[in-house]
Design a protein around this motif. Structure first.
Motif, short mmCIF file in Angstrom:
data_model
loop_
_atom_site.label_atom_id
_atom_site.label_comp_id
_atom_site.label_asym_id
_atom_site.label_seq_id
_atom_site.Cartn_x
_atom_site.Cartn_y
_atom_site.Cartn_z
N ASP A 221 12.08 1.83 47.01
CA ASP A 221 10.83 2.03 46.27
C ASP A 221 10.61 0.98 45.19
O ASP A 221 9.46 0.59 44.93
CB ASP A 221 10.83 3.41 45.61
N VAL A 222 11.70 0.53 44.52
CA VAL A 222 11.53 -0.33 43.34
C VAL A 222 12.40 -1.59 43.38
O VAL A 222 12.49 -2.31 42.38
CB VAL A 222 11.80 0.46 42.04
N GLY A 223 13.05 -1.85 44.51
CA GLY A 223 13.86 -3.05 44.60
C GLY A 223 15.02 -3.05 43.63
O GLY A 223 15.69 -2.03 43.45
N ARG A 224 15.23 -4.18 42.98
CA ARG A 224 16.37 -4.32 42.06
C ARG A 224 16.12 -3.64 40.73
O ARG A 224 17.03 -3.56 39.89
CB ARG A 224 16.68 -5.80 41.85
N GLY A 225 14.88 -3.18 40.48
CA GLY A 225 14.59 -2.46 39.24
C GLY A 225 13.47 -3.09 38.45
O GLY A 225 12.64 -3.85 38.98
N LEU A 226 13.42 -2.77 37.17
CA LEU A 226 12.36 -3.19 36.25
C LEU A 226 12.56 -4.64 35.81
O LEU A 226 13.59 -5.00 35.25
CB LEU A 226 12.35 -2.27 35.04
N ALA A 227 11.55 -5.46 36.06
CA ALA A 227 11.59 -6.83 35.53
C ALA A 227 11.54 -6.78 34.02
O ALA A 227 10.76 -6.04 33.43
CB ALA A 227 10.40 -7.63 36.07
N VAL A 228 12.37 -7.61 33.36
CA VAL A 228 12.45 -7.58 31.89
C VAL A 228 12.41 -9.00 31.33
O VAL A 228 12.71 -9.98 32.01
CB VAL A 228 13.73 -6.86 31.41
N ALA A 229 12.06 -9.06 30.05
CA ALA A 229 11.99 -10.34 29.35
C ALA A 229 13.39 -10.89 29.10
O ALA A 229 14.34 -10.12 28.93
CB ALA A 229 11.25 -10.17 28.04
N PRO A 230 13.52 -12.21 29.04
CA PRO A 230 14.82 -12.78 28.70
C PRO A 230 15.20 -12.40 27.28
O PRO A 230 14.33 -12.26 26.42
CB PRO A 230 14.61 -14.28 28.85
N PRO A 231 16.49 -12.21 27.00
CA PRO A 231 16.91 -11.81 25.66
C PRO A 231 16.68 -12.91 24.64
O PRO A 231 16.51 -14.09 24.98
CB PRO A 231 18.40 -11.51 25.83
N HIS A 232 16.68 -12.52 23.38
CA HIS A 232 16.58 -13.49 22.29
C HIS A 232 17.78 -14.44 22.35
O HIS A 232 18.89 -14.04 22.69
CB HIS A 232 16.59 -12.77 20.94
N SER A 233 17.54 -15.68 22.04
CA SER A 233 18.64 -16.64 22.01
C SER A 233 19.52 -16.35 20.81
O SER A 233 19.05 -15.89 19.77
CB SER A 233 18.10 -18.07 21.92
N SER A 234 20.81 -16.60 20.96
CA SER A 234 21.75 -16.30 19.88
C SER A 234 21.79 -17.42 18.86
O SER A 234 21.39 -18.54 19.14
CB SER A 234 23.15 -16.10 20.48
#
Length: 420
Positions: free
Chosen positions: A407-420
């Motif tokens: 139904d949803v493949g690998r899951g929810l697409a999300v934004a890249p994390p903040h750079s450290s």
């Protein structure tokens, strides 16, 4: 299937044929000429009644009015190794049946349509809702922090080019000001201006302003990205697979890093993908371009074409509970017919042509797709990834969901994390 005005839209084959050519040794025009086929490059065709960016024709075979080409003439999509024909000669069709020939396949052109549905009330008990500062899709995908006053991701898509192939765009919309590099129509007789609303809504989700001109919540995922807009669907929301391929060919030639296609054609259980779409998407990936397409809005039916190709990223729609939306198609067919990833697609606020309303709320896998396209722009900026590497980044960083991969493949697409 009907248009927004209730008029029945065309479905099925159009009568033209799309040919995939093996260009490993010989360029497509030369291969066709050997078979006695006259050729014209797609870039030399007048389109859309003089739409912005359209070039004047220079080929003798091209019509002077942008109408039908002479029978047997091939429109060559140079970047994709594909040709579109009316009445292809028998020798070409015979060559398509020969595994040793340079003609890989010859398949019918089909009608395609925008994949949006009339909005319905979001389900009760949803985990997300629009706030005064951000649309819920941006909150769910981590583009904007969920806490009061929380900062947004530092990435904005700067330096990344996203092509939106849809019903065009209202280039005068203030929330898209400065974001549109060029717009071109691939629909005969129609300019690139959007009189449907679908394309402007998609473009707004990809790259709408960080601070909307009329106030209200932010809805643009990647406000720093640059947009190429190809009108491949008419004002009634319909178009052809050949027009989609022309737009994709143009986008690759223009250097797009991401192509967003909120359109499709329903397929049956067990029906294979069209080989010309797969060949085009592979060529795009090889050129560093990820093609992202809507899974379709037919409910628990197979993923639509062209999202059902192995080299096209198929996007399912989620509701405000982060569950598969009831209308979102599912992965019933293999060999590319799986869902790859999911994103918000219910009660989505975005831009709309000013003549209709400055914003609108729509549902559909059409609305989920530009979320992923915008997130791809953020990831391309953050990681420098392109092509297949960018695809892998998107699916490997997706957040797991309660629904199945069907139904949803690998899951929810999300934004890249903040750079450290």
């Amino acid at each position: 299937m009907t248009s927004p005005t209730g008029r029945a839209l065309p479905t099925g084959p159009t009568g033209r044929t799309i040919v995939v050519l093996d260009e490993r040794e010989t360029p497509a025009p030369d291969l066709l000429r050997r078979l006695g086929v006259s050729c014209v490059s797609a870039r030399d065709l007048p389109r859309g009644g003089g739409a912005p960016g359209a070039s004047a024709t220079s080929a003798a075979a091209a019509p002077s009015d942008g109408g039908e080409l002479p029978a047997g003439t091939a429109v060559v999509l140079d970047a994709l190794g594909i040709a579109i024909m009316t009445e292809p000669p028998g020798i070409l069709l015979e060559a398509a049946q020969d595994p040793g020939a340079a003609v890989v396949s010859a398949e019918p052109e089909v009608w395609v349509h925008a994949t949006a549905t009339p909005p319905v009330a979001p389900p009760a008990g949803g985990a997300f809702a629009d706030t005064a500062t951000a649309a819920w899709g941006l909150l769910a995908t981590g583009v904007v922090g969920a806490g009061a006053g929380a900062a947004s991701t530092p990435w904005d898509g700067d330096g990344v080019v996203v092509a939106v192939l849809d019903t065009g765009v209202d280039a005068e919309h203030p929330d898209l000001a400065g974001r549109i590099v060029t717009a071109r129509s691939f629909v005969d007789g129609e300019g690139a201006h959007d009189r449907n609303g679908h394309g402007t809504h998609v473009a707004g989700t990809v790259a709408g302003a960080r601070e909307p001109a009329g106030g209200g919540p932010r809805y643009g995922v990647a406000p720093g990205a640059r947009l190429l807009v190809g009108k491949v669907l008419g004002d009634d929301g319909s178009g052809t697979s050949g027009g989609v391929l022309e737009g994709l060919n143009w986008a690759v030639e223009q250097g797009a890093h991401v192509v967003s296609m909120s359109l499709g054609t329903p397929v049956a259980v067990g029906e294979p993908h069209l080989r010309y779409y797969e060949a085009a998407a592979r060529a795009a990936l090889a050129a560093g371009t990820v093609v992202i397409a809507a899974a379709g809005n037919d409910g628990p039916e197979p993923v639509n074409s062209p999202a059902n190709c192995p080299s096209v990223m198929a996007v399912a729609a989620l509701d405000t509970r982060l569950r598969r939306a009831d209308f979102s198609c599912i992965g019933l067919n293999g060999d590319g017919g799986e869902v790859d990833i999911a994103a918000p697609g219910v009660a989505i606020l975005s831009a709309h042509p000013l003549a209709l309303a400055p914003t609108a709320v729509l549902d559909g896998t059409s609305m989920a797709t530009p979320h992923v396209s915008g997130l791809a722009a953020l990831a391309a900026q953050a990681t420098g990834s392109r092509g297949r590497d960018l695809w892998e980044h998107l699916v490997t960083t997706a957040a797991p969901l309660a629904d199945s991969a069907r139904d949803v493949g690998r899951g929810l697409a999300v934004a890249p994390p903040h750079s450290s």
